[in-house]
Motif scaffolding. Structure first.
Motif, PDB file in Angstrom:
ATOM      1  N   MET A  31       3.030 -37.341 -12.825  1.00 31.24           N
ATOM      2  CA  MET A  31       2.251 -37.590 -11.618  1.00 31.24           C
ATOM      3  C   MET A  31       1.777 -36.253 -11.083  1.00 31.24           C
ATOM      4  N   HIS A  32       0.942 -36.323 -10.057  1.00 27.80           N
ATOM      5  CA  HIS A  32       0.258 -35.112  -9.608  1.00 27.80           C
ATOM      6  C   HIS A  32       1.233 -33.993  -9.240  1.00 27.80           C
ATOM      7  N   GLY A  33       0.895 -32.780  -9.651  1.00 31.52           N
ATOM      8  CA  GLY A  33       1.660 -31.598  -9.285  1.00 31.52           C
ATOM      9  C   GLY A  33       0.692 -30.545  -8.814  1.00 31.52           C
ATOM     10  N   LEU A 172      -2.755 -46.028 -11.906  1.00 36.65           N
ATOM     11  CA  LEU A 172      -2.873 -45.469 -13.253  1.00 36.65           C
ATOM     12  C   LEU A 172      -4.235 -44.810 -13.433  1.00 36.65           C
ATOM     13  N   ILE A 173      -4.249 -43.662 -14.116  1.00 37.07           N
ATOM     14  CA  ILE A 173      -5.522 -43.024 -14.460  1.00 37.07           C
ATOM     15  C   ILE A 173      -5.326 -42.193 -15.719  1.00 37.07           C
ATOM     16  N   ALA A 174      -6.321 -42.214 -16.614  1.00 39.94           N
ATOM     17  CA  ALA A 174      -6.243 -41.456 -17.865  1.00 39.94           C
ATOM     18  C   ALA A 174      -6.656 -40.017 -17.623  1.00 39.94           C
ATOM     19  N   THR A 175      -5.913 -39.080 -18.248  1.00 43.99           N
ATOM     20  CA  THR A 175      -6.250 -37.664 -18.152  1.00 43.99           C
ATOM     21  C   THR A 175      -6.951 -37.232 -19.439  1.00 43.99           C
ATOM     22  N   PRO A 176      -7.894 -36.277 -19.336  1.00 38.70           N
ATOM     23  CA  PRO A 176      -8.352 -35.572 -18.138  1.00 38.70           C
ATOM     24  C   PRO A 176      -9.270 -36.440 -17.285  1.00 38.70           C
ATOM     25  N   PHE A 177      -9.301 -36.174 -15.974  1.00 37.02           N
ATOM     26  CA  PHE A 177     -10.142 -36.937 -15.060  1.00 37.02           C
ATOM     27  C   PHE A 177     -10.606 -36.028 -13.928  1.00 37.02           C
ATOM     28  N   VAL A 191      -0.923 -42.211  -1.712  1.00 38.68           N
ATOM     29  CA  VAL A 191      -0.840 -42.960  -2.963  1.00 38.68           C
ATOM     30  C   VAL A 191      -0.806 -41.962  -4.115  1.00 38.68           C
ATOM     31  N   LYS A 192       0.085 -42.199  -5.051  1.00 40.92           N
ATOM     32  CA  LYS A 192       0.262 -41.284  -6.173  1.00 40.92           C
ATOM     33  C   LYS A 192      -0.606 -41.712  -7.356  1.00 40.92           C
ATOM     34  N   LEU A 193      -0.782 -40.806  -8.285  1.00 48.15           N
ATOM     35  CA  LEU A 193      -1.431 -41.116  -9.553  1.00 48.15           C
ATOM     36  C   LEU A 193      -0.405 -41.022 -10.675  1.00 48.15           C
ATOM     37  N   VAL A 194      -0.389 -42.016 -11.536  1.00 44.00           N
ATOM     38  CA  VAL A 194       0.425 -41.980 -12.751  1.00 44.00           C
ATOM     39  C   VAL A 194      -0.520 -41.720 -13.912  1.00 44.00           C
ATOM     40  N   TYR A 195      -0.227 -40.674 -14.666  1.00 39.97           N
ATOM     41  CA  TYR A 195      -1.151 -40.233 -15.703  1.00 39.97           C
ATOM     42  C   TYR A 195      -0.932 -40.966 -17.028  1.00 39.97           C
ATOM     43  N   ALA A 233      -2.753 -50.403  -9.347  1.00 40.54           N
ATOM     44  CA  ALA A 233      -4.154 -50.417  -9.778  1.00 40.54           C
ATOM     45  C   ALA A 233      -4.372 -49.480 -10.957  1.00 40.54           C
ATOM     46  N   LEU A 234      -5.531 -49.625 -11.562  1.00 43.71           N
ATOM     47  CA  LEU A 234      -6.005 -48.767 -12.653  1.00 43.71           C
ATOM     48  C   LEU A 234      -7.380 -48.260 -12.275  1.00 43.71           C
ATOM     49  N   ILE A 235      -7.611 -46.946 -12.450  1.00 44.43           N
ATOM     50  CA  ILE A 235      -8.931 -46.356 -12.223  1.00 44.43           C
ATOM     51  C   ILE A 235      -9.592 -46.086 -13.574  1.00 44.43           C
TER      52      ILE A 235
END
Length: 534
Positions: A31-33, A172-177, A191-195, A233-235
């Motif tokens: 998750m985001h750092g 959820l979001i795919a990296t890179p983004f 709200v957090k992002l899960v990569y 959710a998913l982005i």
């Protein structure tokens, strides 16, 4: 570090320096750092939340500030910074300034100077519905009641995250983004992002670099749930920033079916949908589908910022069939509204279908294609691998061979070296790329800036290449080893929209560039000198 954890410290953020982030290597869930506590000083005038917002910046913000303090100007500041880092289209000011100053744009009437419906004026929402029906190729007319208007897609991300997720929950979001999404969903909504971490390797299941698959989505979701993270959710970014990928209809359906199985909302950002500049690539909007797997949990956003080259006009629109979501987002439009005169101008712009099709899109696509060709030809000459896509304003470049140790620290040093040489790029870490050494370059700029900017990039790369060769030569004098293995087993030099280039399908320029890149990144030149041949 979640804001909820900060709030548990008590006081007004006195113990911010005690915050710790568990290393990524010890976590299943990435998750985001994004915060850097080095040198941070707490302000006694701010809350814990205010102090955290103050820390919320990385290389993107640092470079952006440096650019605005020292902007390149051909006449006034020729040694200033050239901005290849901010995703803006600077190719169409002549077209847009002319259209936006025509007489039909200049209307002032009482309703435009009064409070509107928070969703946006009805005349604008009707025009947006017609516009999206036409350009998204919707199978049936889209409805104005499903349209909400806000001041930009950043505000839309923020509003959607707030109404779909509770504090501490995740998306959820795919990296890179595009890294701005982190800021949009976190600062207000916590709200957090899960990569979903993608990489450049081409394997049996990955037919192209950084390919998103349902299997990777499933794994990221399972890992998050195993750590007690609630994902709502998913982005999806389509076309994808920074890769430039365009998802096929079958891929989109697979992603939406995955979300339906797990009762996840899907936020689809189609901000670059009209910036597909080559006929060989075809964009498919989610709104073009005959049947959405879960229409009540599918939300599509678009704006004029990118496709109409007006990043200074803050306008974004959401299309959702879920009236509960629409009403909840509309309640936040009080903070993110678009002023009446701008709503009128946007409506006039969107309804001018003849001008858009016959004048603007033709010229914009031709200019984007020419600028893209210039930059990618320069990269080929340098022997630098890249993903060659036909959408958006950016090229995703592989500078890994210019990193000696292959770390994000070294990537940041290379980024700063570009900035010291007065060219601003975006490094992979700003997009949470899992592999150090990838950079994004924006090519939607005028020719003279592209030429000078690429000269400055070439200078940095050639200097770095000589330094690495000197270091390797020094090491080889101290060792009898045969040399290190080629680090470019997964060469990415893609010549068409989605398929990697192989020798059998490559044109001569691509093949020469590929061979140059392989030679420069291996020890072949050191082993086969002119003296040895003699």
């Amino acid at each position: 570090q979640a804001l909820s954890e900060m709030e548990g410290m008590g006081g007004r953020g006195d113990n911010l320096q005690e915050m710790r982030v568990r290393p990524l290597t010890k976590r299943k869930v990435d998750m985001h750092g994004f915060c850097n506590l080095n040198g941070f000083r707490r302000s006694p005038y701010l809350s814990a939340r205010g102090n955290f917002a103050n820390m919320f910046q990385g290389s993107t913000e640092e470079g952006y500030k440096a650019y605005h303090a020292d902007k390149y100007d051909e006449d006034k500041n020729p040694n200033g910074i050239i901005n290849f880092g901010t995703s803006e289209n600077k190719l169409c000011f002549d077209l847009m300034s002319k259209r936006l100053t025509q007489t039909d744009m200049n209307l002032i009437e009482p309703s435009l100077l009064q409070y509107p419906d928070w969703k946006g004026h009805l005349f604008l929402r009707e025009e947006v519905a017609r516009f999206l029906t036409y350009y998204c190729k919707a199978p049936a007319p889209l409805k104005a009641e499903n349209v909400i208007v806000l001041n930009g897609c950043g505000s839309l991300f923020s509003a959607l995250a707030t109404v779909l997720c509770d504090p501490g929950e995740a998306v959820l979001i795919a990296t890179p983004f595009y890294g701005g999404i982190t800021q949009s969903v976190f600062l207000y909504g916590n709200v957090k992002l899960v990569y979903v971490c993608l990489d450049s390797k081409i394997t049996g299941t990955n037919t192209r670099p950084f390919q998103l698959t349902v299997e990777k989505l499933e794994k990221a979701l399972q890992d998050a749930q195993a750590e007690g993270v609630t994902v709502r959710a998913l982005i999806l970014l389509n076309p994808q920033n920074p890769l430039g990928d365009i998802y096929s209809l079958s891929e989109l359906r697979d992603y939406l079916e995955f979300a339906k199985r797990h009762e996840l909302h899907v936020i689809v950002d189609e901000i670059y949908m009209l910036s597909v500049f080559d006929e060989s690539a075809t964009f498919h909007s989610v709104l073009s589908m005959d049947r959405l797997p879960d229409p009540q949990r599918t939300h599509v956003m678009w704006g004029i910022t990118k496709d109409f080259a007006v990043s200074g006009i803050r306008f974004g629109t959401l299309y959702t069939e879920n009236q509960d979501v629409a009403d909840a987002v509309a309640s936040l439009c009080y903070f993110h509204g678009v002023c009446g005169p701008v709503q009128h101008k946007v409506a006039q712009l969107l309804k001018d279908r003849d001008w858009i099709n016959q004048v603007y899109l033709r010229a914009n696509h031709a200019r984007l294609k020419a600028a893209h060709t210039y930059v990618t030809d320069e990269l080929k000459t340098l022997g630098v691998p890249f993903l060659n896509r036909n959408a958006g304003f950016f090229v995703w470049i592989d500078f890994r061979k210019y990193l000696k140790t292959g770390t994000f620290e070294e990537e940041l040093l290379l980024w700063k070296r570009f900035l010291d040489n007065k060219v601003l790029l975006s490094c992979g870490k700003a997009f949470e790329c899992s592999e150090p050494g990838w950079f994004r370059i924006i090519f939607a700029d005028k020719t003279h800036r592209l030429q000078l900017g690429m000269q400055r990039i070439r200078k940095v790369l050639e200097e770095r290449e000589q330094e690495i060769l000197a270091e390797e030569k020094e090491q080889s004098c101290q060792s009898d080893q045969d040399g290190k293995a080629d680090s470019t087993d997964e060469v990415i030099f893609v010549s068409r929209h989605q398929e990697p280039t192989y020798a059998s399908s490559s044109n001569l320029g691509d093949l020469i560039g590929l061979l140059q890149q392989q030679m420069r990144s291996s020890d072949w030149l050191q082993k086969n000198t002119a003296e040895q041949f003699a």
